[in-house]
Design an enzyme around this catalytic site. Structure first.
Site, PDB file in Angstrom:
ATOM      1  N   THR A  30      46.339  47.772  34.217  1.00 32.34           N
ATOM      2  CA  THR A  30      46.909  49.096  34.021  1.00 32.34           C
ATOM      3  C   THR A  30      46.078  50.107  34.803  1.00 32.34           C
ATOM      4  OG1 THR A  30      47.401  48.387  31.784  1.00 32.34           O
ATOM      5  CG2 THR A  30      47.587  50.741  32.228  1.00 32.34           C
ATOM      6  N   GLU A  63      40.910  39.432  39.674  1.00 35.41           N
ATOM      7  CA  GLU A  63      40.925  40.262  40.875  1.00 35.41           C
ATOM      8  C   GLU A  63      39.973  39.712  41.920  1.00 35.41           C
ATOM      9  OE1 GLU A  63      40.657  41.371  37.842  1.00 35.41           O
ATOM     10  OE2 GLU A  63      42.218  42.895  37.511  1.00 35.41           O
ATOM     11  N   ARG A 113      41.388  54.652  38.250  1.00 38.42           N
ATOM     12  CA  ARG A 113      41.245  54.655  36.781  1.00 38.42           C
ATOM     13  C   ARG A 113      39.773  54.664  36.400  1.00 38.42           C
ATOM     14  NH1 ARG A 113      42.929  49.325  33.041  1.00 38.42           N
ATOM     15  NH2 ARG A 113      40.967  49.395  31.921  1.00 38.42           N
ATOM     16  N   ASN A 998      48.867  42.377  27.070  1.00 34.70           N
ATOM     17  CA  ASN A 998      48.385  43.751  27.071  1.00 34.70           C
ATOM     18  C   ASN A 998      48.743  44.539  28.316  1.00 34.70           C
ATOM     19  OD1 ASN A 998      46.861  45.829  25.810  1.00 34.70           O
ATOM     20  ND2 ASN A 998      45.303  45.486  27.358  1.00 34.70           N
TER      21      ASN A 998
HETATM   22  C1  LIG Z   1      38.788  42.770  35.401  1.00 35.53           C
HETATM   23  C2  LIG Z   1      39.976  43.171  34.651  1.00 35.53           C
HETATM   24  N1  LIG Z   1      41.186  42.855  35.152  1.00 35.53           N
HETATM   25  C3  LIG Z   1      42.299  43.176  34.499  1.00 35.53           C
HETATM   26  C4  LIG Z   1      42.209  43.844  33.331  1.00 35.53           C
HETATM   27  C5  LIG Z   1      43.449  44.272  32.645  1.00 35.53           C
HETATM   28  N2  LIG Z   1      43.746  43.456  31.510  1.00 35.53           N
HETATM   29  C6  LIG Z   1      43.364  43.835  30.296  1.00 35.53           C
HETATM   30  S1  LIG Z   1      43.853  42.789  29.126  1.00 35.53           S
HETATM   31  C7  LIG Z   1      44.620  41.800  30.259  1.00 35.53           C
HETATM   32  C8  LIG Z   1      45.418  40.598  29.875  1.00 35.53           C
HETATM   33  C9  LIG Z   1      45.070  40.051  28.617  1.00 35.53           C
HETATM   34  O1  LIG Z   1      45.784  38.874  28.455  1.00 35.53           O
HETATM   35  P1  LIG Z   1      45.298  37.819  27.411  1.00 35.53           P
HETATM   36  O2  LIG Z   1      43.877  37.499  27.635  1.00 35.53           O
HETATM   37  O3  LIG Z   1      46.244  36.670  27.456  1.00 35.53           O
HETATM   38  O4  LIG Z   1      45.385  38.608  26.025  1.00 35.53           O
HETATM   39  P2  LIG Z   1      46.666  39.263  25.311  1.00 35.53           P
HETATM   40  O5  LIG Z   1      46.728  40.681  25.744  1.00 35.53           O
HETATM   41  O6  LIG Z   1      47.872  38.460  25.720  1.00 35.53           O
HETATM   42  O7  LIG Z   1      46.360  39.149  23.868  1.00 35.53           O
HETATM   43  C10 LIG Z   1      44.463  42.283  31.525  1.00 35.53           C
HETATM   44  C11 LIG Z   1      45.022  41.631  32.711  1.00 35.53           C
HETATM   45  C12 LIG Z   1      40.934  44.168  32.834  1.00 35.53           C
HETATM   46  N3  LIG Z   1      40.755  44.814  31.702  1.00 35.53           N
HETATM   47  N4  LIG Z   1      39.854  43.824  33.515  1.00 35.53           N
END
Ligand SMILES: Cc1ncc(C[n+]2csc(CCOP(=O)(O)OP(=O)(O)O)c2C)c(N)n1
Ligand code: SF4
Ligand code: SF4
Length: 1001
Positions: A30, A63, A113, A998
């Site tokens: 996000t 990333e 961000r 998320n």
């Molecule tokens: C380095 C980084 N990349 C991307 C994100 C954005 N991000 C936050 S939560 C998330 C996905 C979470 O997925 P999961 O671990 O399956 O948990 P869920 O939300 O499905 O419970 C991402 C991609 C981040 N916070 N930090």
């Protein structure tokens, strides 16, 4: 003739990027995710880039992986792009150095961000891009959705020609998510200005065994430095290349840009230097002041890196005496933020250089209003303007903030501003986006839409900020001078200051089921006074009634959209309704004619059902009834409550003294009492078989089992019915299932799983259940826990324990929370949790709503969100720390046993040494030791005193790393693998939703 469309900055940038991308290596974060999603969707639909191919989109495990894949594609002679922000961009930094060092023309589109520091924030500022200044990428900043498209193209074109990778960035959640009317640049036109020779050269340089080379050698002191310096000429060429493409784009679009754009009086004495979306707001203030005889201006930085001092000076009026530089970032410990330092350097050694001061603004999307910009100019007027200032907050601790000037209206005449309060997922935001598109796409009017959300996963509040007008809209700040305010949820009249900023004579529409008498009873006094004293045109509509009568259930969005078109008067009503009905056909035509009919009916009925309220003169003198709760904790009263009322912006810095490191108190969700459930379960006492499943599955811990002894039963309210408890050891007690009606979300999971014949839980309208059960819940909270009478390792037995995760902000019906809730029932008092970023970190602890809580004895889970990518290793570190601390404690205890201590204590110490690694046993042994330590005076025994200092380690800790599958199986896979292989005593819990729930993606 150009085409125009209403879209947000993400879509605009993604559109430009698609043209030049052959491989997009992505990872969601996000607010950049929609760019990657857009590219993915277009590719899936066969959209072609300017080379006539579809973009190959690959989602990587992080990333770091995405940037490496992109770099690999570039080295193979294929144009690569990615889209990211914040922590994601930080993970790309090693690759950015490589990409720049290897002169690869990749482009990153970044919705800039905040970075996770004392807290995580998904909102916008420039901390992430500023952390990439040193990598050698070029940086181009867009300030609105139109520029996101124009500069998106210019970034790719310039990267190809210059061989330097570009970060094209814009403000996350402002530009990225703000809807604006954008003039589309045709791929065919852009094709004409591409440097195809440069592309051929790029492809010819690719790694290829047909003409092999070696790259990425290891070098020593003899040559590394010189080869590093050999790239200088490439950087020196970038500014002219970018300006060249700005000029070529001008030939196509008619829009003129320079590396630095000057706006304002040609004989200005004071200027502000800034970049990205705030420059829209500054330009309004510049117009406002110049119209009042001042001489001010603004330099908008477009190409931030390489910073061309020559081009900077070219645009500056020679008359300037004072410069204020605004940075949207914070570099603690520096002598100034980066843009400020660049500007200071640019003026170094110049004769008659102006006075230059710098300040910070807008961290984490803090709204930057015209009155704050005015304060910057006011500061510049001083003999000794303040340096290192802040705007937008009140810093009453280090006194760096400038006092905000009086509010000013800088919107161009004819602008109509609207503010609409909705309930998350009630369709309000979607409906407002449609309204903007209808107006933007069908008229000559300019339109802007910005949507602010709170961090509840669902059932939170949304506020839509809309502007429409005959002139381009530059106002990059929230609507605070509204012509029209609508509230789609009647409960909000008590929660928020809905009318703040509504103009005198403005319009207010409230969706409610109240008639005049009820309005009289329900509206708070300050709202009545505002309406009466400011000649507000006040309307009500019962949208729920209309929606359900026409068959739309509780989807009130079409009703409220029709009302908006009737009352906001952006367009003549008939014309607006015509467009609305066309859009209904477009949106729902595929779903069947009856859906179209229902929506059309909703529109017609709404126009008839709107009621204008005759405002009684007495409202002007309405008197507040103040209810103060003296028992509220300080945090709840002074921080949580203002935040819940959307008044957190007004909290001064001093509110956070003592919490500087990001620490928050536990259990604050218990004070929210959101009352968002439309239906609530009602317990059917006779049918209940006392299985405990309802409590077990409830995502919010709002239905629980209680056991009462006779004394408790005797003082229970009359309606607190119980039945004889069944089960060994508890059959002398009274059993009850109690719902917490104000925190229940109405998901019905409990009723669904109830195995009793005919169901012992039946969903009933909320209002009635709240009335009947509110006091019963209050009473239930005073009933003592009797979990020592049951086997907590059984489903039913575990449910007599108090959950130490309650009233979280997860979506109704969430499948993650019941598991973590259960963990807290089993181990909560001795848990330490390293929680990866994801849904679980958001529903667990979005300030100020902390769902983790403590038991009667103040014990509970110690919780931290380290990052997304390192929760396993972080948990491992916590475990190592605890292991070391307990090892030392064991040594001290062993030592103490041979000192002169009472035999009883010696025995207790010995017992502890035997079971110190057993959770439950160590609890008992610890209690015994602590009791004994209190009863003896051992003040002169130094070893014992050392033990007392470390008594918090007597109980064995239960250490957990938890997160989603995105965490465990993707981004932190390597770390998790290592931790598991280490043999360390640490528990891993993965909530495998098979989605990055998320962030999307
Ligand atoms: C380095 C980084 N990349 C991307 C994100 C954005 N991000 C936050 S939560 C998330 C996905 C979470 O997925 P999961 O671990 O399956 O948990 P869920 O939300 O499905 O419970 C991402 C991609 C981040 N916070 N930090
Ligand atoms: S309806 Fe949902 S939130 Fe409410 S008590 Fe039942 S399971 Fe819990
Ligand atoms: S699930 Fe049904 S039967 Fe079981 S305890 Fe809850 S209400 Fe009673």
């Amino acid at each position: 003739m150009y085409k125009q469309e209403t879209m947000d900055g993400n879509q605009a940038a993604a559109y430009a990027s698609y043209a030049f991308t052959e491989v997009a290596a992505i990872f969601p974060i996000t607010p950049s995710t929609p760019m990657a999603e857009g590219v993915d969707e277009w590719s899936a639909h066969g959209k072609k880039n300017i080379f006539g191919t579809e973009v190959k989109v690959v989602e990587m495990q992080s990333e770091a992986g995405a940037a490496s894949a992109m770099r690999g594609a570039l080295q193979a002679g294929v144009l690569g792009s990615t889209y990211t922000a914040s922590q994601g961009l930080l993970l790309m930094i090693p690759s950015l150095y490589k990409m720049a060092g290897e002169l690869l023309p990749g482009v990153l589109h970044v919705s800039a961000r905040s970075i996770a520091t004392h807290a995580l924030s998904i909102y916008g500022d420039h901390q992430d891009v500023m952390a990439c200044r040193q990598t050698g990428v070029s940086m181009l900043a867009s300030s609105n959705a139109q520029e996101a498209m124009d500069f998106g193209f210019i970034s790719h074109l310039s990267a190809i020609k210059s061989r330097i990778p570009f970060i094209h960035f814009f403000d996350g959640f402002r530009t990225s998510h703000e809807y604006q009317k954008v003039r589309i640049v045709d791929y065919e036109d852009v094709k004409k200005i591409v440097d195809y020779k440069a592309i051929d050269d790029f492809r010819n340089r690719a790694l290829n065994p047909e003409h092999p080379v070696v790259r990425g050698t290891t070098q020593n002191p003899d040559i590394y430095f010189q080869q590093r310096e050999s790239v200088n000429a490439f950087y020196e060429a970038v500014p002219d290349i970018v300006q060249g493409y700005m000029d070529s784009m001008e030939n196509i679009t008619g829009r003129k840009y320079r590396l630095f754009d000057y706006y304002g009086a040609q004989d200005a004495e004071m200027v502000i230097v800034a970049m990205a979306s705030v420059t829209g707001t500054i330009s309004e203030v510049v117009d406002y002041l110049n119209a009042r005889g001042e001489k001010v201006g603004m330099v908008k930085v477009n190409l931030y890196r390489p910073f061309s001092e020559k081009h900077f000076h070219e645009v500056l009026p020679k008359t300037i005496k004072k410069v204020g530089v605004l940075d949207r970032t914070k570099e603690p410990g520096s002598i100034g933020e980066p843009l400020y330092l660049d500007v200071v350097k640019a003026f170094k050694d110049m004769p008659n250089a102006p006075v230059i001061v710098g300040g910070r603004y807008g961290l984490s999307s803090k709204d930057t209003r015209p009155s704050q910009i005015l304060a910057v100019f006011e500061n510049l007027k001083q003999d000794k303007p303040k340096d290192g200032f802040t705007i937008g907050i009140v810093d009453d601790v280090t006194f760096k903030s400038l006092p905000e000037a009086d509010p000013i209206n800088t919107e161009p005449p004819g602008t109509i501003s609207c503010k609409i309060w909705g309930l998350g997922s009630d369709g309000t935001v979607g409906a407002n986006k449609t309204a903007i598109k209808i107006i933007g796409d069908n008229t000559d009017l300019y339109a802007q839409g910005y949507f602010s959300y709170d961090s509840k996963k669902s059932g939170g509040t949304t506020v839509s900020h809309l502007r429409f007008g005959p002139k381009p809209i530059r106002s990059a700040y929230l609507v605070n001078n509204a012509d029209y305010v609508a509230c789609h949820n009647q409960a909000y009249v008590h929660h928020y200051d809905l009318l703040k900023g509504l103009k005198k004579g403005g319009t207010f529409v409230l969706n409610c089921s109240w008639d005049m008498n009820e309005l009289h009873d329900h509206l708070p006094a300050d709202m009545k006074r505002y309406i009466a004293q400011n000649d507000i045109k006040f309307y009500t509509i019962d949208a729920m009634k209309i929606a359900s009568e026409v068959g739309l259930g509780n989807r009130i969005n079409m009703v409220m959209q029709a009302v908006f078109f009737k009352l906001a008067k952006v367009l003549p009503v008939e014309e607006a309704i015509g467009h609305l009905k066309d859009s209904i056909e477009d949106m729902y035509g595929r779903k069947g004619q009856n859906i179209v009919e229902m929506n059309n009916k909703a529109v017609d009925r709404s126009l008839e059902a709107l009621v204008q309220i005759e405002v009684p003169a007495t409202w002007g003198m309405a008197v507040d009834d103040t209810i103060e709760d003296p028992d509220l904790p300080y945090f709840v009263e002074h921080i949580q409550t203002p935040m819940a009322r959307h008044e957190g912006d007004e909290l001064p810095v001093s509110a956070f003294i003592g919490m500087e490191d990001g620490t928050f108190p536990m259990g604050t969700t218990a004070y929210e009492k959101r009352g968002i459930a439309p239906m609530i379960p009602q317990w059917q006492i006779e049918k209940c078989i006392q299985c405990g499943r309802c409590s077990y599955v409830c995502p919010h811990a709002t239905i629980r089992l209680f056991l009462l002894d006779d004394e408790e039963k005797a003082r229970a309210p009359e309606t607190f019915e119980t039945k004889k408890a069944t089960g060994r050891g508890i059959d002398h007690l009274h059993f009850r299932v109690q719902v917490d009606p104000l925190d229940c979300t109405g998901c019905a999971n409990c009723a669904d799983v109830c195995p009793a014949k005919g169901k012992a839980l039946v969903m009933q309208p909320a209002e009635q259940e709240i009335r009947m059960q509110e006091d019963n819940w209050e009473f239930a909270m005073t009933v003592s826990m009797k979990d020592d009478l049951t086997n907590t390792n059984t489903l039913k037995g575990s449910q007599f324990r108090r959950p130490l995760l309650e009233f979280n902000g997860a979506c109704p019906g969430c499948g993650e929370t019941p598991y973590i809730k259960l963990l807290t029932q089993l181990f909560g008092e001795r848990m330490m949790i390293s929680n990866a970023t994801g849904c679980s970190s958001i529903w667990g602890a979005s300030a100020p709503s902390i769902a983790y809580t403590t038991n009667w004895n103040g014990k509970g889970p110690a919780w931290i969100n380290p990052l997304f990518e390192d929760a396993a290793e972080f948990g491992y570190g916590m475990a190592l720390g605890v292991e070391q601390a307990r090892k030392r404690l064991a040594e001290l205890i062993t030592e103490a046993m041979s000192s002169s201590i009472p035999p009883e204590l010696k025995e207790a110490f010995g017992e502890w040494l035997n079971i110190m690694d057993d959770g439950e046993e160590s609890k008992k042994a610890s209690e015994r030791i602590l009791g004994l330590l209190e009863s003896y005076d051992l003040g002169d025994n130094e070893i014992v005193q050392e033990i007392i200092k470390r008594k918090d380690h007597l109980i064995k800790k239960s250490i957990w790393a938890i997160g989603g599958d995105g965490w465990a199986y993707d981004i932190d896979y390597g770390g998790l693998d290592h931790v598991l292989a280490s043999g360390m005593d640490i528990n891993i819990f993965v909530m495998d939703t098979e989605l990055y729930s998320n962030t999307g993606g």
